[in-house]
Design a protein around this motif. Structure first.
Motif, short mmCIF file in Angstrom:
data_model
loop_
_atom_site.label_atom_id
_atom_site.label_comp_id
_atom_site.label_asym_id
_atom_site.label_seq_id
_atom_site.Cartn_x
_atom_site.Cartn_y
_atom_site.Cartn_z
N GLU A 89 0.83 -1.20 0.00
CA GLU A 89 0.00 0.00 0.00
C GLU A 89 0.87 1.24 0.00
O GLU A 89 1.95 1.25 0.58
CB GLU A 89 -0.85 0.04 1.28
N GLY A 90 0.37 2.29 -0.64
CA GLY A 90 1.02 3.59 -0.55
C GLY A 90 -0.08 4.61 -0.33
O GLY A 90 -0.83 4.90 -1.26
N ASN A 91 -0.18 5.11 0.88
CA ASN A 91 -1.26 6.06 1.19
C ASN A 91 -0.65 7.44 1.39
O ASN A 91 0.46 7.57 1.89
CB ASN A 91 -1.99 5.64 2.47
N PHE A 92 -1.40 8.46 1.00
CA PHE A 92 -0.94 9.82 1.31
C PHE A 92 -2.12 10.76 1.40
O PHE A 92 -3.22 10.46 0.91
CB PHE A 92 0.11 10.32 0.30
N ASP A 93 -1.85 11.89 2.02
CA ASP A 93 -2.86 12.93 2.19
C ASP A 93 -2.59 13.99 1.13
O ASP A 93 -1.46 14.48 1.02
CB ASP A 93 -2.67 13.49 3.62
N LEU A 94 -3.59 14.35 0.35
CA LEU A 94 -3.38 15.33 -0.72
C LEU A 94 -2.95 16.70 -0.17
O LEU A 94 -2.39 17.51 -0.90
CB LEU A 94 -4.65 15.50 -1.58
N ASN A 100 8.50 10.25 -0.74
CA ASN A 100 8.51 8.99 0.00
C ASN A 100 9.79 8.22 -0.33
O ASN A 100 9.97 7.76 -1.45
CB ASN A 100 7.27 8.17 -0.39
N ARG A 101 10.69 8.13 0.65
CA ARG A 101 11.99 7.50 0.39
C ARG A 101 11.93 5.98 0.33
O ARG A 101 12.81 5.34 -0.23
CB ARG A 101 12.98 7.91 1.49
N TRP A 105 7.63 4.27 -6.00
CA TRP A 105 6.50 4.34 -6.94
C TRP A 105 5.44 5.35 -6.49
O TRP A 105 4.75 5.94 -7.32
CB TRP A 105 5.89 2.96 -7.18
N VAL A 106 5.30 5.54 -5.19
CA VAL A 106 4.28 6.48 -4.69
C VAL A 106 4.58 7.90 -5.17
O VAL A 106 3.67 8.71 -5.36
CB VAL A 106 4.21 6.44 -3.14
N ASN A 107 5.87 8.18 -5.40
CA ASN A 107 6.23 9.55 -5.77
C ASN A 107 5.73 9.95 -7.16
O ASN A 107 5.42 11.11 -7.40
CB ASN A 107 7.75 9.72 -5.67
N TYR A 108 5.65 8.98 -8.07
CA TYR A 108 5.09 9.30 -9.40
C TYR A 108 3.64 9.75 -9.25
O TYR A 108 3.17 10.65 -9.96
CB TYR A 108 5.17 8.08 -10.32
N ILE A 109 2.94 9.12 -8.31
CA ILE A 109 1.52 9.42 -8.11
C ILE A 109 1.38 10.76 -7.36
O ILE A 109 0.62 11.64 -7.78
CB ILE A 109 0.85 8.26 -7.36
N ASN A 178 10.12 15.43 -13.61
CA ASN A 178 11.32 16.27 -13.51
C ASN A 178 11.51 16.79 -12.09
O ASN A 178 12.57 16.65 -11.51
CB ASN A 178 11.24 17.49 -14.45
N ARG A 179 10.47 17.40 -11.55
CA ARG A 179 10.64 18.16 -10.31
C ARG A 179 10.36 17.34 -9.07
O ARG A 179 11.02 17.52 -8.06
CB ARG A 179 9.71 19.39 -10.30
N PHE A 180 9.35 16.45 -9.11
CA PHE A 180 9.02 15.74 -7.87
C PHE A 180 9.80 14.44 -7.77
O PHE A 180 10.45 14.16 -6.76
CB PHE A 180 7.51 15.47 -7.77
N VAL A 181 9.78 13.65 -8.85
CA VAL A 181 10.52 12.38 -8.81
C VAL A 181 12.01 12.64 -8.97
O VAL A 181 12.85 11.94 -8.40
CB VAL A 181 10.01 11.42 -9.92
N GLY A 182 12.36 13.66 -9.76
CA GLY A 182 13.76 14.03 -9.92
C GLY A 182 14.44 13.32 -11.09
O GLY A 182 15.64 13.07 -11.05
N VAL A 183 13.68 12.99 -12.13
CA VAL A 183 14.26 12.37 -13.33
C VAL A 183 14.16 13.37 -14.47
O VAL A 183 13.08 13.91 -14.76
CB VAL A 183 13.51 11.06 -13.71
#
Ligand code: ADP
Ligand code: MG
Length: 406
Positions: A89-94, A100-101, A105-109, A178-183
């Motif tokens: 599971e990957g949960n987060f609050d908008l 997420n280190r 995969w959660v970071n793409y979302i 680019n900015r959030f995932v860093g690719v």
């Protein structure tokens, strides 16, 4: 985006066994049933490699392989996601998005959600189960497929499908990566995942972002060979190639004062001014300049239905990437050789950044299995690696739709 409901020949392509399986998993994981399904496809680039960051042209197609979500909107701002492949599971609050280190995969979302909200789109939370059949990390852009599938999951849940243009969604997805995932990826992957069309390639001008659908004739099938070889050299070489291209532009600007990128240079101009460039820089420039010309020639050949010419251009692209741009590898060369050894193969080339990943072949329909057999027979002898082979056709881009009531 292709809104399935809107297309004139309505085909519920998302209602297949994979979606059925996702619905089963959703029922197990959450109480109740999902109400929506969304998908973002992977892609393969037919021709136009290492041209994107030189303001040039690319010609990808979307694959019949995607990252797919079944989901149910929530009334709050919580995202509860379950990844089938990672079985976690990957949960987060908008309202509390942070990198997420542990679960990359959660970071793409998260990045996609943040990018959409920065555009002024207010989203709701979702419960979702998702899964992809785009091989991960093989150069078929499972990352863009995940981003674009995510965008439509949240847009559909929030009643916001149709608010943004497909091109804008693609740019927001690139920004997320680019900015959030860093690719440091270009725009091609997200663009084709969003805007692909069945039986069409998409010519993208990476400077203006103008795009044109180009019909792929029915006599053309695609076979993709995954080398499954390490791409470890790819990122350092990528940065070096970008520097060499910039150096080429700077040196050529001494005489060609109005060029801004290699996109603005013709083969004749490059030859005339060859003496200004160190040999390595000249070779890199020759690849980019000739590759842009090959993309446009490929579009013309596809429009004429001249698949033999398309195949020749693909072979020339591979030779140029191998000999001038130096981004092929023994594994990629072995893959391309195996594919090209079969009658019915018009042409084959490495696709993606190089050093590993995949090769793509244009083949006569009916010859796909012969090409796969040749790859399984020849490629492991050279590399000691067991490859994977996928046959595909140009597919539709992103989709979302309401699921029928159970
Ligand atoms: P490529 O885009 O060439 O496939 P990348 O390294 O850019 O390779 O992206 C792969 C990453 O995208 C994976 O490591 C994972 O974090 C994410 N990803 C892709 N597909 C999925 C999936 N089906 N489920 C979860 N994460 C995925
Ligand atoms: Mg990627």
């Amino acid at each position: 985006m292709q809104t399935t409901m809107e297309s004139s020949n309505y085909m519920p392509t998302l209602l297949d066994e994979r979606t059925e399986e996702l619905i089963r998993q959703f029922r197990q994981h959450f109480d109740g049933v999902p109400t929506l399904v969304s998908a973002g496809p992977g892609r393969v680039n037919l021709i136009g490699e290492h041209t994107d960051y030189n303001d040039g042209f690319v010609l990808p197609v979307a694959l019949k392989r995607d990252v797919r979500f079944v989901l149910r909107p929530r009334t709050d701002r919580l995202a509860q996601l379950y990844s089938i492949e990672f079985d976690e599971e990957g949960n987060f609050d908008l309202d509390a998005i942070s990198f997420n280190r542990d679960k990359l995969w959660v970071n793409y979302i998260q990045g996609m959600v943040q990018s959409l909200e920065q555009e002024g789109i207010r989203l709701v939370g979702i419960d979702a189960v998702f899964s992809g059949n785009v091989p991960r990390g093989s150069g078929l852009s499972s990352s863009a497929a995940l981003e674009i599938g995510t965008a439509h999951a949240f847009l559909a849940a929030s009643g916001q499908e149709g608010t943004l243009s497909g091109a804008r969604i693609a740019q927001l997805a690139q920004r997320a990566e680019n900015r959030f995932v860093g690719v440091n990826c270009g725009i091609m992957d997200q663009f084709i995942s969003e805007l692909g069309r069945e039986d069409h390639a998409l010519l993208i001008d990476c400077r203006s972002l103008a795009y044109t659908l180009v019909p792929v004739p029915a006599e053309a099938a695609l076979v993709i060979g995954n080398t499954r070889a390490s791409r470890s050299l790819a990122s350092s070489a990528y940065n070096e190639r970008r520097r060499e291209c910039e150096e080429g532009v700077a040196l050529l600007q001494q005489v060609l004062t109005d060029i801004r990128a290699l996109r603005d240079v013709t083969s004749d101009q490059l030859e005339t001014n060859r003496h200004l460039l160190p040999e390595n820089v000249y070779r890199r420039c020759r690849h980019v300049v000739s590759e842009n010309e090959r993309v446009l020639a490929t579009v013309e050949a596809l429009r004429r239905g001249d698949l033999a010419e398309v195949g020749r251009l693909m072979n020339a692209s591979h030779a140029s990437l191998r000999d001038d741009y130096l981004v092929s590898s023994p594994a990629l060369d072995a893959m391309v050789d195996a594919m090209g050894s079969v009658e019915g193969c018009y042409g084959a080339r490495l696709t993606g950044a190089g050093f590993g990943g995949c090769a793509v072949a244009l083949v006569k329909p009916g010859h796909e299995q012969a090409i796969a057999d040749a790859v399984y027979e020849q490629y492991p002898k050279v590399t000691n690696i067991w490859p994977e082979v996928y046959t595909t056709k140009a597919a539709d881009g992103a989709q979302s739709m309401a699921l029928p009531n159970p």
